[in-house]
Scaffold this motif. Sequence first.
Motif, mmCIF file in Angstrom:
data_model
loop_
_atom_site.group_PDB
_atom_site.id
_atom_site.type_symbol
_atom_site.label_atom_id
_atom_site.label_comp_id
_atom_site.label_asym_id
_atom_site.label_seq_id
_atom_site.Cartn_x
_atom_site.Cartn_y
_atom_site.Cartn_z
ATOM 1 N N TRP A 73 19.539 -19.386 -11.550
ATOM 2 C CA TRP A 73 19.288 -19.011 -10.158
ATOM 3 C C TRP A 73 20.087 -17.791 -9.722
ATOM 4 C CZ3 TRP A 73 15.793 -21.265 -6.767
ATOM 5 C CH2 TRP A 73 15.142 -22.403 -7.237
ATOM 6 N N ARG A 74 21.052 -17.359 -10.551
ATOM 7 C CA ARG A 74 21.890 -16.239 -10.143
ATOM 8 C C ARG A 74 21.078 -14.986 -9.820
ATOM 9 N NH1 ARG A 74 27.283 -14.272 -12.849
ATOM 10 N NH2 ARG A 74 26.939 -16.137 -14.086
ATOM 11 N N PRO A 75 20.136 -14.552 -10.683
ATOM 12 C CA PRO A 75 19.362 -13.349 -10.327
ATOM 13 C C PRO A 75 18.492 -13.549 -9.095
ATOM 14 C CG PRO A 75 18.459 -14.384 -12.297
ATOM 15 C CD PRO A 75 19.762 -15.057 -12.026
ATOM 16 N N TYR A 78 20.541 -12.472 -6.250
ATOM 17 C CA TYR A 78 20.496 -11.014 -6.146
ATOM 18 C C TYR A 78 19.230 -10.578 -5.401
ATOM 19 C CZ TYR A 78 23.884 -11.220 -10.035
ATOM 20 O OH TYR A 78 24.956 -11.487 -10.845
ATOM 21 N N PHE A 79 18.106 -11.174 -5.781
ATOM 22 C CA PHE A 79 16.835 -10.819 -5.151
ATOM 23 C C PHE A 79 16.867 -11.142 -3.658
ATOM 24 C CE2 PHE A 79 12.492 -12.062 -3.884
ATOM 25 C CZ PHE A 79 11.848 -10.853 -4.076
ATOM 26 N N ASN A 80 17.416 -12.307 -3.281
ATOM 27 C CA ASN A 80 17.518 -12.672 -1.868
ATOM 28 C C ASN A 80 18.387 -11.690 -1.094
ATOM 29 O OD1 ASN A 80 17.423 -16.352 -2.032
ATOM 30 N ND2 ASN A 80 15.869 -14.806 -2.413
ATOM 31 N N VAL A 81 19.494 -11.243 -1.704
ATOM 32 C CA VAL A 81 20.370 -10.272 -1.046
ATOM 33 C C VAL A 81 19.639 -8.948 -0.831
ATOM 34 C CG1 VAL A 81 22.482 -8.915 -1.275
ATOM 35 C CG2 VAL A 81 22.492 -11.335 -1.888
ATOM 36 N N ASP A 156 11.435 -4.433 -5.861
ATOM 37 C CA ASP A 156 10.168 -4.726 -6.530
ATOM 38 C C ASP A 156 10.322 -4.782 -8.040
ATOM 39 O OD1 ASP A 156 8.789 -5.002 -4.199
ATOM 40 O OD2 ASP A 156 7.848 -3.021 -4.246
ATOM 41 N N ALA A 157 11.146 -3.882 -8.587
ATOM 42 C CA ALA A 157 11.342 -3.870 -10.041
ATOM 43 C C ALA A 157 12.036 -5.150 -10.504
ATOM 44 C CB ALA A 157 12.160 -2.648 -10.446
ATOM 45 N N LEU A 158 13.018 -5.624 -9.728
ATOM 46 C CA LEU A 158 13.691 -6.881 -10.068
ATOM 47 C C LEU A 158 12.718 -8.044 -9.964
ATOM 48 C CD1 LEU A 158 16.237 -8.487 -10.782
ATOM 49 C CD2 LEU A 158 16.757 -8.592 -8.323
ATOM 50 N N ALA A 159 11.911 -8.059 -8.906
ATOM 51 C CA ALA A 159 10.932 -9.130 -8.733
ATOM 52 C C ALA A 159 9.956 -9.157 -9.897
ATOM 53 C CB ALA A 159 10.177 -8.950 -7.412
ATOM 54 N N SER A 160 9.494 -7.989 -10.311
ATOM 55 C CA SER A 160 8.547 -7.922 -11.420
ATOM 56 C C SER A 160 9.164 -8.439 -12.706
ATOM 57 C CB SER A 160 8.067 -6.479 -11.595
ATOM 58 O OG SER A 160 7.152 -6.380 -12.662
ATOM 59 N N GLU A 161 10.432 -8.097 -12.941
ATOM 60 C CA GLU A 161 11.107 -8.553 -14.156
ATOM 61 C C GLU A 161 11.297 -10.071 -14.153
ATOM 62 O OE1 GLU A 161 14.369 -6.389 -16.477
ATOM 63 O OE2 GLU A 161 15.505 -7.706 -15.128
ATOM 64 N N ILE A 210 21.230 -4.034 -13.963
ATOM 65 C CA ILE A 210 21.412 -2.878 -13.081
ATOM 66 C C ILE A 210 21.696 -3.325 -11.653
ATOM 67 C CG2 ILE A 210 20.210 -0.937 -11.997
ATOM 68 C CD1 ILE A 210 18.805 -0.471 -14.671
ATOM 69 N N VAL A 211 20.915 -4.280 -11.162
ATOM 70 C CA VAL A 211 21.088 -4.746 -9.788
ATOM 71 C C VAL A 211 22.445 -5.417 -9.606
ATOM 72 C CG1 VAL A 211 20.252 -6.404 -8.073
ATOM 73 C CG2 VAL A 211 18.637 -4.937 -9.286
ATOM 74 N N ALA A 212 22.864 -6.223 -10.585
ATOM 75 C CA ALA A 212 24.172 -6.881 -10.490
ATOM 76 C C ALA A 212 25.286 -5.847 -10.352
ATOM 77 C CB ALA A 212 24.401 -7.755 -11.718
ATOM 78 N N LYS A 213 25.241 -4.819 -11.177
ATOM 79 C CA LYS A 213 26.283 -3.789 -11.141
ATOM 80 C C LYS A 213 26.197 -2.961 -9.849
ATOM 81 C CE LYS A 213 26.628 -3.352 -16.174
ATOM 82 N NZ LYS A 213 26.369 -2.502 -17.359
ATOM 83 N N THR A 214 24.970 -2.679 -9.403
ATOM 84 C CA THR A 214 24.802 -1.870 -8.196
ATOM 85 C C THR A 214 25.256 -2.635 -6.963
ATOM 86 O OG1 THR A 214 22.887 -0.837 -9.267
ATOM 87 C CG2 THR A 214 23.194 -0.411 -6.922
ATOM 88 N N LEU A 215 24.984 -3.939 -6.916
ATOM 89 C CA LEU A 215 25.470 -4.756 -5.807
ATOM 90 C C LEU A 215 26.993 -4.742 -5.763
ATOM 91 C CD1 LEU A 215 23.099 -7.873 -5.937
ATOM 92 C CD2 LEU A 215 23.338 -6.269 -4.028
ATOM 93 N N ALA A 216 27.617 -4.866 -6.929
ATOM 94 C CA ALA A 216 29.080 -4.835 -6.976
ATOM 95 C C ALA A 216 29.608 -3.486 -6.500
ATOM 96 C CB ALA A 216 29.558 -5.135 -8.394
#
Length: 470
Positions: A73-75, A78-81, A156-161, A210-216
């Motif tokens: 559920w961790r990613p 990220y998507f919710n954020v 959108d890219a994260l959702a697609s993945e 990418i999203v995890a690092k960018t959020l940080a």
Amino acid sequence: MPARCSVDDAEAIRINNQIDEEIKREHESLKRRRPREVKVMLLGQAESGKSTLQKQFQLYYASQTLDYERPSWRPIVYFNVLKAIRMILTEIDYEYFSNQGPTAPAMSPSFSSNSSTSLSGSPSRASTTQNGIDPAWMLELSQLRSKLLPLVASEDALASELSGGITVSGGRTGVYVRAGWQALSTATRSWPLADIRSGSGPRAPVMTDIVAKTLAANAYEIEDLWHHPAVRTLLATNDLRLEEYAALCVVSFFGGGSDGADEMLPASWIDMLHVRLQTLGVKEHSFDVDMAGTNYTWLLYDVGGARGQRHAWVPYFEDATAIIFLAPISAFDQYLEEDPRTNRIDDSLQLFTTICSNKLLQKSALVLMLNKALDGATASLQTDLLKQKIDAGIKVRKYISSYGDRPNTYEEVSEYFRAHFIQAHRRKDVYRRSLFVHFTSMLDIKATQRIIVNVNEAIMRKHMATIGLA
């Protein structure tokens, strides 16, 4: 030769009788097992709390399975954020950077006193002005917007993945609960997400990493945006309406470590009750429930609640032991995502009326949960969202024309909605079934699990009476 034929015929008859006896024994065995299988459907419109209730059942009866699922559920967090940030920036654009101010259409009442399935008027939105806005806000918001837009662009890219490229009507991308969805975020896809920062073990897919690092990297900017006076004002005046899960995910993003912003979410942190993941189709969940020393298998069916998905419910109706219908009464000031002209209370009441009158469900026990939801956007402690809206001065009659001049109090509003759902049941349920009604707050674990125990007992009494055991 005749004697030989007689022996063969006798052997054939013996074998045939033996097969018949085995079939009979298997049939009796199935009959004995079937009464211990309880089939419960969670019904209601999208975002009514069905999946959260399913997680509450899972937490109560099979908490170890939640622990096993937690890393996947961790990613989704990220998507919710990302979605919450995008909603905030969109509203900031609308309120502070748009050349055209918002307007408020007049409300035309659509509810008559003899109708049991329509309560509201047409959509309206409170008008706002830019008078009195601190000029410094505009520069601050513009800078935050520039820094965070690249992050939002990855939604959108994260959702697609995460969803394997699936889209719904209109081409919208998203992340959805459906059969096998967790295979996209667990070991079967070679990225168990146990620790995406440590470098140990399999790596997460490209966009998740990418999203995890960018959020940080942008955590301080996200925190500044969330606490900015402009955003606080929009939240206080209800012009910015974040879905409850989105607000919780943003707030919780900063609550993990000693310095807050730099600490990414550990797998042990994630409370899946606060994560929003839209359901597609029908998802079965199985729980073993002990009732007075007898073990029962509960099959809990969580369904997609959007209008375009409700046809998928029907094949599961015929042998349903019980229906738990969730009606989000805190959504009296909201409209359907798939139909912005329809108030969510109206839609929920009409859907409940249809369920009550469905012939396929005539033997099913009916449980109604009037969900008030919980909100974590304004404080570290969760509050009753319906009460929060009433205390903030939001007038029910502005959205529900039939409410009239009744007192705009928490108790009066709650009872008003409860009475309308009960009236719909009395008028449309020709099978005269009992209706079990509960006020619920799906994120309140202790309160909801007390209700689960009560609902369990009511459903089991109905079930045992139906099969002749009571």
